[in-house]
Structures are given as structure tokens and as C-alpha cells.
Design an enzyme around this catalytic site. Structure first.
Site, PDB file in Angstrom:
ATOM      1  CE  LYS A 163      -3.594   2.415   2.500  1.00 14.38           C
ATOM      2  NZ  LYS A 163      -4.655   2.316   3.513  1.00 14.38           N
TER       3      LYS A 163
ATOM      4  CE  LYS B 295      -6.174   1.803  -0.562  1.00 15.01           C
ATOM      5  NZ  LYS B 295      -6.471   1.806   0.827  1.00 15.01           N
TER       6      LYS B 295
HETATM    7  C1  PBG Z   1      -7.467   3.483   5.436  1.00 11.99           C
HETATM    8  C2  PBG Z   1      -7.734   3.270   3.994  1.00 11.99           C
HETATM    9  C3  PBG Z   1      -7.516   4.170   2.942  1.00 11.99           C
HETATM   10  C4  PBG Z   1      -8.030   3.564   1.812  1.00 11.99           C
HETATM   11  C5  PBG Z   1      -8.496   2.303   2.172  1.00 11.99           C
HETATM   12  N1  PBG Z   1      -8.294   2.130   3.516  1.00 11.99           N
HETATM   13  C6  PBG Z   1      -6.972   5.559   2.932  1.00 11.99           C
HETATM   14  C7  PBG Z   1      -5.681   5.861   3.549  1.00 11.99           C
HETATM   15  O1  PBG Z   1      -4.842   4.988   3.791  1.00 11.99           O
HETATM   16  O2  PBG Z   1      -5.491   7.041   3.842  1.00 11.99           O
HETATM   17  C8  PBG Z   1      -8.090   4.197   0.462  1.00 11.99           C
HETATM   18  C9  PBG Z   1      -9.166   3.721  -0.442  1.00 11.99           C
HETATM   19  C10 PBG Z   1      -9.518   4.648  -1.541  1.00 11.99           C
HETATM   20  O3  PBG Z   1      -8.877   5.695  -1.756  1.00 11.99           O
HETATM   21  O4  PBG Z   1     -10.481   4.327  -2.266  1.00 11.99           O
HETATM   22  N2  PBG Z   1      -6.286   2.991   5.947  1.00 11.99           N
END
Ligand code: PBG
Length: 363
Positions: free
Chosen positions: A226, A285
Site C-alpha cells: 500500500k 493499492k
Molecule cells: C485506510 C484506507 C484508505 C483507503 C483504504 N483504507 C486511505 C488511507 O490509507 O489514507 C483508500 C481507499 C480509496 O482511496 O479508495 N487505511
């Protein structure tokens, strides 16, 4: 003595090639007039027959945002067409997903501001929004998978995924909170826990807590790779963490725990660790800008690897579609197919219901 005639050892076909290369071959295509890739592209049926990759409804996971109240639908300005839903409407969407054949939904809470604290205690309240929403979907008897995020950002007063000690996001203390959060979510009936916090060691900690507490069958989909991405902006609006993160003392981005977009080998290390710690499924992601990572992970580990077409990707496509600059349905389907081509087992996408409906029409 007569000079010796040069002897050609070339085979006749090779001589034809030479001739073609000199440009004096009869066919307009030169050396290989019989190679026409367009032949297989010439009709819909032949294109279907030779297609290497296919998008199906079984590939889709639909992320949904939950709010308090009943009969509520609150639009999200930066995600045109997506709404935050009260629990009754979450159940209705889960029913819709099932009818469309979508195998799983993912639930994200927009926690009330008064419940956001330094210690994120609402995350392990068995009656929090996502736990109640999960129970409601299960109580409706819907046979659909429920994915819940494991991370503290919807619950902290500062919007970070972990607990802050001094000026640091404290890894090991955060693990304890994540374990407590995982257990209430598993107890509520979550089928897949998706740790998205990027703390070191969290998958192992969660897996052993699940084993010890009678949840050996709960799947873990690790947000293994991520990245610290600006494409999450609209999601943070949706869950209300844009505001809390902007108010955080000191660090206002997640670069000390989410990955540097410059890195690719490091993603493989993250994935290897999460698998060793007991992850069943892997997620990469964001999606579209990181399909090279999906490809490397899928090829290297041969485990189900999911891509998340995140909020900013949705917002980008949808804004252009709404302005009439792009054909919305066409770019949606093309972008989702790109995940499959990269090797993804499935895709988390806000387009899930629209894509599922189009796939159904096509059949
Ligand atoms: C929270 C989380 C995020 C997303 C999924 N879980 C945002 C972040 O890490 O700030 C992003 C999903 C999206 O942008 O559609 N940890």
C-alpha cells in the site's frame, strides 16, 4: 583461370527474404505477406475467441461507506455518484450486489466526530458502525462476503492509521489496538479482514489472535503493498479523515508507514512477509498507476492478488465522464480489464455495480 562464381548456400526461402528486404518482393507486406494479425480481430466472435483476459462479475468487490441513522444517503462531493449509506441502505446495497452476482462488499465507516479519540477506542467497540452493519447484512441472510478494513484512521482524532506516541506513529502499540479491532470485527461476522494500516508485524499478530480466539476460518486480505498515495484523497473525504489528518500535529501524510511510490522490490518484501505471517490474499493499492506491482506480485508469488481501483482513480474517470470528455462506461471497462491483464485475481472498485450490470447485459 576464370574467377569462381560465388556460391549461395542460402535456402530458397531465405533468398526470398533477402529479396524482400531489398524491397523488391511482390507482396505489399514485404517478407511475410501471410502474417496478418488483423485476421483474428476482424469479427466480434473471433475477437471473443482469442481474448486472453476477461473481466467477470466474480472479479468484483464493492466498497461501501457507512453512516449513522436510517434511510440516509449522503453524497460525497469528490466521488460523484457514490454515497455514504445508513445501515438499512447498506443492507439494500448488499442485496443489490447479490442480485448482480458480486461476490463481496467492503465496508468503511464515517465515524461520528465525537467518537474519534487519541486512543481510537471506537475501533474495538463491538457496537461500532461497521460491526453493526456487518451483523445487519448477515442477519438479512445474505450470502455475500464482507471485507472490513483493519486500521485506525476512521477512529483517531488525528486521522492516522496508528497510535501516536510523542511525534511518532507507534508501531507495536498500534498492533495491540489492531488485534482488538480485528477480534470485534471477526465476532461481528466479517469474512475477510483487510489490514490496511501498514504497521510492521500486523498480519502475524492478527492471525495468531484469530487462531487463539476461535476465528481460524477468517480470511486475511493484506494490503501488503500500500503506497503513500495522493489518490486516496476522496476516500478520506468519504470517511471524514481528510479533516482529522489536516488537524494532526506534525506529520500530515502517511509516508512513515505507507510505501514510497518510488519502490517496487520493496513491495515484494512486504508481500513475502505478509504471506509468511498468514495472509491468504494480497492487495496492491492504488491500482491503475501500480499495475506493474500487481504483475510482479502475481508472477512472483502465484497467490490471489487483488488490485484496488481507489477513490481518486474513480473520481478522475468519473469527472471526465460527467464532463463529457470520456466515454464513462468504456473507460471503466477498459480500466478494469487492465487489472486482469496485469494478473489480478479481482478488483475492489466503486464501479462494481455499474460494471456488473454492464457485464450482465453483454451476456
Ligand atoms: C485506510 C484506507 C484508505 C483507503 C483504504 N483504507 C486511505 C488511507 O490509507 O489514507 C483508500 C481507499 C480509496 O482511496 O479508495 N487505511
Amino acid at each position: 583461370m576464370k574467377p569462381r562464381q560465388p556460391v549461395s548456400h542460402a535456402k530458397p526461402s531465405a533468398r526470398r527474404t533477402d529479396a524482400a528486404e531489398r524491397g523488391d518482393a511482390p507482396g505489399a507486406l514485404g517478407a511475410f505477406p501471410s502474417v496478418r494479425l488483423r485476421r483474428a480481430r476482424s469479427t466480434p466472435w473471433s475477437r471473443r475467441l482469442v481474448a486472453e483476459h476477461r473481466l467477470g462479475v466474480d472479479d468484483l468487490i464493492w466498497p461501501l461507506f457507512v453512516i449513522e441513522g436510517s434511510d440516509k444517503r449522503v453524497p460525497i462531493a469528490s466521488m460523484p455518484g457514490v454515497e455514504r449509506l445508513s445501515i438499512d441502505n447498506i443492507v439494500a446495497s448488499a442485496e443489490q450486489a447479490m442480485q448482480l452476482g458480486i461476490p463481496a462488499i467492503a465496508l468503511f465507516p464515517n465515524t461520528e466526530p465525537r467518537l474519534r479519540t487519541e486512543d481510537a477506542r471506537e475501533a474495538f467497540n463491538p457496537e461500532n458502525l461497521v460491526c453493526r452493519a456487518t451483523r445487519a447484512v448477515k442477519a438479512a441472510g445474505l450470502d455475500i462476503g464482507i471485507v472490513l478494513d483493519v486500521a485506525l484512521d476512521p477512529y483517531t482524532s488525528h486521522g492516522h492509521d496508528g497510535l501516536i506516541r510523542g511525534s511518532e506513529i507507534a508501531n507495536d502499540e498500534t498492533l495491540e489496538a489492531l488485534v482488538r479491532q480485528s477480534l470485534v470485527q471477526a465476532e461481528a461476522g466479517a469474512d475477510i479482514l483487510a489490514p490496511s494500516d501498514m504497521m510492521d508485524g500486523r498480519v502475524g499478530a492478527i492471525r495468531s489472535a484469530l487462531e487463539d480466539n476461535g476465528y481460524a476460518n477468517t480470511l486475511i486480505m493484506a494490503y501488503a503493498a500500500k503506497y503513500a498515495s495522493a489518490f486516496y484523497g476522496p476516500f478520506r473525504d468519504a470517511v471524514g479523515s481528510s479533516v482529522t489528518l489536516a488537524s494532526a500535529q506534525g506529520q500530515r501524510d502517511k509516508r512513515t508507514y505507507q510505501m514510497d511510490p518510488a519502490n517496487s522490490d520493496e513491495a515484494l518484501r512486504e508481500v513475502a512477509l505478509d504471506l509468511a505471517e498468514g495472509a491468504d490474499l494480497i492487495m496492491v493499492k492504488p491500482g491503475m498507476a501500480y499495475l506493474d506491482i500487481v504483475r510482479r506480485v502475481a508472477e512472483t508469488f502465484r497467490v490471489p492478488t487483488f488490485g484496488y481501483q481507489v477513490s481518486g482513480e474513480y473520481a478522475m474517470l468519473q469527472a471526465a465522464a460527467n464532463a463529457g470528455w470520456l466515454d464513462g462506461d468504456a473507460v471503466m471497462m477498459e480500466s478494469l480489464l487492465a487489472f486482469k491483464r496485469a494478473g489480478a485475481a479481482g478488483i475492489l472498485t466503486y464501479y462494481a455495480p455499474r460494471a456488473a450490470a454492464l457485464l450482465r447485459e453483454k451476456r
